[in-house]
Design a protein around this motif. Structure first.
Motif, mmCIF file in Angstrom:
data_model
loop_
_atom_site.group_PDB
_atom_site.id
_atom_site.type_symbol
_atom_site.label_atom_id
_atom_site.label_comp_id
_atom_site.label_asym_id
_atom_site.label_seq_id
_atom_site.Cartn_x
_atom_site.Cartn_y
_atom_site.Cartn_z
ATOM 1 N N GLY A 86 0.903 -1.110 -0.065
ATOM 2 C CA GLY A 86 -0.042 0.020 -0.088
ATOM 3 C C GLY A 86 0.993 1.271 0.041
ATOM 4 N N PHE A 87 0.231 2.348 0.512
ATOM 5 C CA PHE A 87 1.012 3.634 0.369
ATOM 6 C C PHE A 87 1.991 3.938 -0.737
ATOM 7 C CE2 PHE A 87 0.223 2.478 5.313
ATOM 8 C CZ PHE A 87 -0.844 3.778 5.356
ATOM 9 N N LEU A 88 3.300 4.054 -0.461
ATOM 10 C CA LEU A 88 4.273 4.254 -1.458
ATOM 11 C C LEU A 88 4.976 3.122 -2.056
ATOM 12 C CD1 LEU A 88 5.797 7.266 0.718
ATOM 13 C CD2 LEU A 88 4.366 7.449 -1.671
ATOM 14 N N ILE A 270 12.860 -8.098 -17.525
ATOM 15 C CA ILE A 270 12.428 -6.639 -16.966
ATOM 16 C C ILE A 270 13.503 -6.175 -16.128
ATOM 17 C CG2 ILE A 270 9.858 -6.608 -17.864
ATOM 18 C CD1 ILE A 270 9.103 -6.806 -14.859
ATOM 19 N N GLY A 271 14.436 -7.048 -15.671
ATOM 20 C CA GLY A 271 15.279 -6.658 -14.663
ATOM 21 C C GLY A 271 14.904 -6.374 -13.252
ATOM 22 N N TYR A 272 13.840 -7.386 -13.030
ATOM 23 C CA TYR A 272 13.277 -7.463 -11.656
ATOM 24 C C TYR A 272 14.179 -7.758 -10.487
ATOM 25 C CZ TYR A 272 9.204 -6.985 -8.631
ATOM 26 O OH TYR A 272 8.480 -6.661 -7.759
ATOM 27 N N ARG A 273 13.904 -6.900 -9.269
ATOM 28 C CA ARG A 273 14.584 -7.376 -8.226
ATOM 29 C C ARG A 273 13.709 -7.494 -6.987
ATOM 30 N NH1 ARG A 273 17.804 -2.310 -6.794
ATOM 31 N NH2 ARG A 273 16.143 -1.809 -5.701
ATOM 32 N N GLY A 274 13.923 -8.581 -6.037
ATOM 33 C CA GLY A 274 13.138 -8.786 -4.822
ATOM 34 C C GLY A 274 12.014 -9.613 -4.894
ATOM 35 N N VAL A 275 10.914 -9.438 -4.254
ATOM 36 C CA VAL A 275 9.680 -10.223 -4.359
ATOM 37 C C VAL A 275 8.712 -9.540 -5.246
ATOM 38 C CG1 VAL A 275 10.343 -11.262 -2.045
ATOM 39 C CG2 VAL A 275 8.570 -9.056 -2.277
ATOM 40 N N GLY A 276 8.027 -10.440 -5.876
ATOM 41 C CA GLY A 276 6.840 -9.766 -6.675
ATOM 42 C C GLY A 276 5.542 -10.921 -6.769
ATOM 43 N N GLN A 297 2.985 -8.854 -0.544
ATOM 44 C CA GLN A 297 1.787 -8.878 -0.395
ATOM 45 C C GLN A 297 1.354 -9.186 0.978
ATOM 46 O OE1 GLN A 297 0.995 -10.382 -4.578
ATOM 47 N NE2 GLN A 297 -0.960 -9.214 -3.944
ATOM 48 N N VAL A 298 -0.049 -8.645 1.333
ATOM 49 C CA VAL A 298 -0.568 -9.192 2.691
ATOM 50 C C VAL A 298 -0.467 -10.726 2.807
ATOM 51 C CG1 VAL A 298 -2.868 -8.957 3.726
ATOM 52 C CG2 VAL A 298 -2.024 -7.285 2.487
ATOM 53 N N GLU A 299 -0.932 -11.161 1.778
ATOM 54 C CA GLU A 299 -1.129 -12.881 1.754
ATOM 55 C C GLU A 299 0.301 -13.639 1.789
ATOM 56 O OE1 GLU A 299 -2.368 -10.817 -0.413
ATOM 57 O OE2 GLU A 299 -2.309 -11.530 -2.290
ATOM 58 N N HIS A 300 1.713 -12.858 1.929
ATOM 59 C CA HIS A 300 2.911 -13.809 1.827
ATOM 60 C C HIS A 300 2.939 -14.646 2.863
ATOM 61 C CE1 HIS A 300 4.156 -10.853 4.844
ATOM 62 N NE2 HIS A 300 4.805 -11.638 5.022
ATOM 63 N N ASP A 310 11.621 -17.393 4.290
ATOM 64 C CA ASP A 310 11.092 -16.092 4.876
ATOM 65 C C ASP A 310 11.076 -14.889 3.726
ATOM 66 O OD1 ASP A 310 11.482 -13.482 6.153
ATOM 67 O OD2 ASP A 310 11.315 -14.623 8.286
ATOM 68 N N LEU A 311 10.106 -14.458 3.080
ATOM 69 C CA LEU A 311 10.262 -13.755 1.940
ATOM 70 C C LEU A 311 10.592 -12.182 2.282
ATOM 71 C CD1 LEU A 311 6.722 -14.835 0.404
ATOM 72 C CD2 LEU A 311 9.048 -15.082 -0.607
ATOM 73 N N VAL A 312 10.522 -11.730 3.600
ATOM 74 C CA VAL A 312 10.891 -10.645 3.777
ATOM 75 C C VAL A 312 12.494 -10.617 3.881
ATOM 76 C CG1 VAL A 312 10.756 -8.425 5.455
ATOM 77 C CG2 VAL A 312 8.842 -9.960 4.903
ATOM 78 N N HIS A 313 12.831 -11.559 4.707
ATOM 79 C CA HIS A 313 14.461 -11.837 4.494
ATOM 80 C C HIS A 313 15.136 -11.923 3.254
ATOM 81 C CE1 HIS A 313 14.884 -14.192 8.620
ATOM 82 N NE2 HIS A 313 14.436 -13.020 9.034
#
Ligand code: ADP
Length: 451
Positions: A86-88, A270-276, A297-300, A310-313
């Motif tokens: 959300g937000f930014l 597309i040169g993506y990085r991180g989670v999507g 995402q909320v449902e991660h 651990d997706l945030v790690h």
């Protein structure tokens, strides 16, 4: 580009700010929390240093205020910014501003956010990567109504007209016959111009009874990309997800593998990085891409429980430029997980129910996880989203996980405000839901039949 950092400003609030704070501490990173006036007043967490005030309660003046967030990063010496969801989080200009300030943005490059923020550009990129899309041209609709009717005939009615810049379920209109085309285009174009500042529209086949199935991806800056599982988020009300599960039930493993591999390929292109997340509609055994979410995402958590990751790690490591250990991920799920979004809202009218939580008891035991920022005494603010907790269960089979959720829901107790807990209890005793594979209209249909 990825760069090492030791401190992270969390530009968000609520349960996701707590989730990210924990991940930072686990990785030895210093978390920097910020809060609006409403959140600073409601802060009940003992021991915390206290969040930095970034502005008034209205989101536009705090969590969406780019200058305030960058200033907070400067005064606290934070070296990275995690936008949460959300937000930014999907604002490409903010991602640019963070990098321009010499900080690491914990998310994809701004260029990837920009492509996915334009649904026509996104659809084109997906077609180029061989990801299956909803039938219809990946091009803006012409002005001429006759030419638009020809496109609709070619696709076959019903069709859906969508704004390239649309979001949040707005800027879309279903068209069932040629007599409706001209009006639908005129109204949607005007809406798009006003709401998104972008008049471009496109058209695709309208699917009548799809499920919502999405694929989680994970990428580093070195060209490594993997898919780490799929989720079913078909239980929705007004395009808002209510319950999610992983894996999506009844999807043939070889088909999932084929789609997942294409998603990973699209990320490389597309040169993506991180989670999507790649969101698809799924109908009659076929997947149709609708959009990519370029954030956590909320449902991660349902994917974390079933993929053992651990997706945030991983997201933080990717932002630091670490190499992804791709061999750890197969896309195969271990057991089954569900998530209930517990909202502060009336369970029958769905009107928000802000106020003070007088007592709270969350469930515990094997396979239970609760992601929340609330405790007894917490005041739910009327300024923000009504999500107050996510109840997640994990068990060896889908049947076990359903029973585990039923027990967990019966143990959960939140007093002082209304919540949608009774709705969740209903969903988990609905025979169609229990059987698995309901479509995106199922919950609303049930609510119309027995309010
Ligand atoms: P937003 O960015 O506004 O969420 P999406 O493209 O993700 O827009 O679409 C939102 C919802 O609209 C989908 O989850 C689905 O319910 C419905 N929808 C979008 N495209 C189609 C389609 N081609 N056929 C049927 N339903 C659709």
């Amino acid at each position: 580009m990825g760069r090492p950092f030791t401190s992270v400003l969390i530009a968000n609030r609520g349960e996701i700010a707590v989730r990210i704070e924990r991940a930072c501490l686990e990785l030895g990173l210093r978390p920097v929390l910020v809060a609006s006036e409403a959140d600073a007043a409601g802060c009940t967490r003992p021991g915390a240093g206290g969040p930095l005030a970034i502005g008034p309660s209205a989101p536009g003046r705090s969590y969406l205020n780019q200058a305030a967030i960058l200033l907070a990063a400067r005064v606290t010496g934070a070296e990275a910014v995690h936008p949460g969801y959300g937000f930014l989080s999907e604002n490409a200009d903010f991602a640019d501003a963070v990098e321009a300030a010499g900080l690491a943005f914990v998310g994809p490059p701004a260029s990837a956010i920009r492509i996915m923020g334009d649904k026509i550009a996104a659809k084109r990129a997906m077609m180029a990567a061989g990801v299956p899309c909803v039938p219809g041209p990946g091009e803006p609709l012409p002005e001429d109504a006759e030419a638009v009717r020809a496109i609709a005939e070619e696709i076959g009615y019903p069709v859906i007209v969508k704004a390239a810049g649309g979001g949040g379920g707005r800027g879309m209109r279903v068209v069932r016959e040629s007599a409706e085309v001209a009006d639908a285009i005129a109204i949607t174009r005007e809406e798009a111009r006003r709401a998104f500042g972008k008049p471009e529209l496109y058209m695709e086949k309208f699917l009548e009874h799809p499920r919502h199935v999405e694929f989680q991806v994970l990428c580093d800056i070195h060209g490594n990309a993997v898919w780490v599982g799929h989720r079913d988020c078909s239980v929705q009300r007004r395009h808002q997800k209510v319950v999610e599960e992983a894996p999506a039930p009844g999807i043939a493993p070889d088909l999932a593998e084929r789609i997942g591999v294409r998603c990973a390929q699209a990320c490389r292109q597309i040169g993506y990085r991180g989670v999507g997340t790649f969101e698809f509609l799924y109908e009659n055994g076929e997947f149709y891409f609708i959009e990519m979410n370029t954030r956590l995402q909320v449902e991660h958590p349902v994917t974390e429980m079933t993929a053992g990751v651990d997706l945030v790690h991983e997201q933080l490591r990717a932002a630091q430029g670490a190499v992804l250990e791709t061999e750890r991920f197969t896309g195969a799920a271990r057991g089954h997980a569900f998530e209930c979004r517990i909202n502060a809202e009336d369970p029958t009218t769905f009107v928000a129910s802000p106020g003070r939580i007088t007592a709270v008891r969350f469930p515990s035991g094997p396979g239970i996880r609760v992601d929340t920022h609330v405790s007894a005494g917490y005041r739910v603010s009327p300024y923000y989203d009504s999500l107050i907790a996510k109840l997640i269960v994990h068990a060896p089979t889908r049947e076990d996980a359903i029973r585990r959720m039923q027990v967990a829901l019966s143990e959960t107790c939140i007093e002082g405000i209304a919540t949608n807990l009774p709705l969740h209890a209903r969903i988990f005793s609905d025979p169609d839901f229990v059987r698995g594979g309901v479509d995106i209209h199922h919950l609303e249909k049930r609510l119309r039949e027995e309010p």
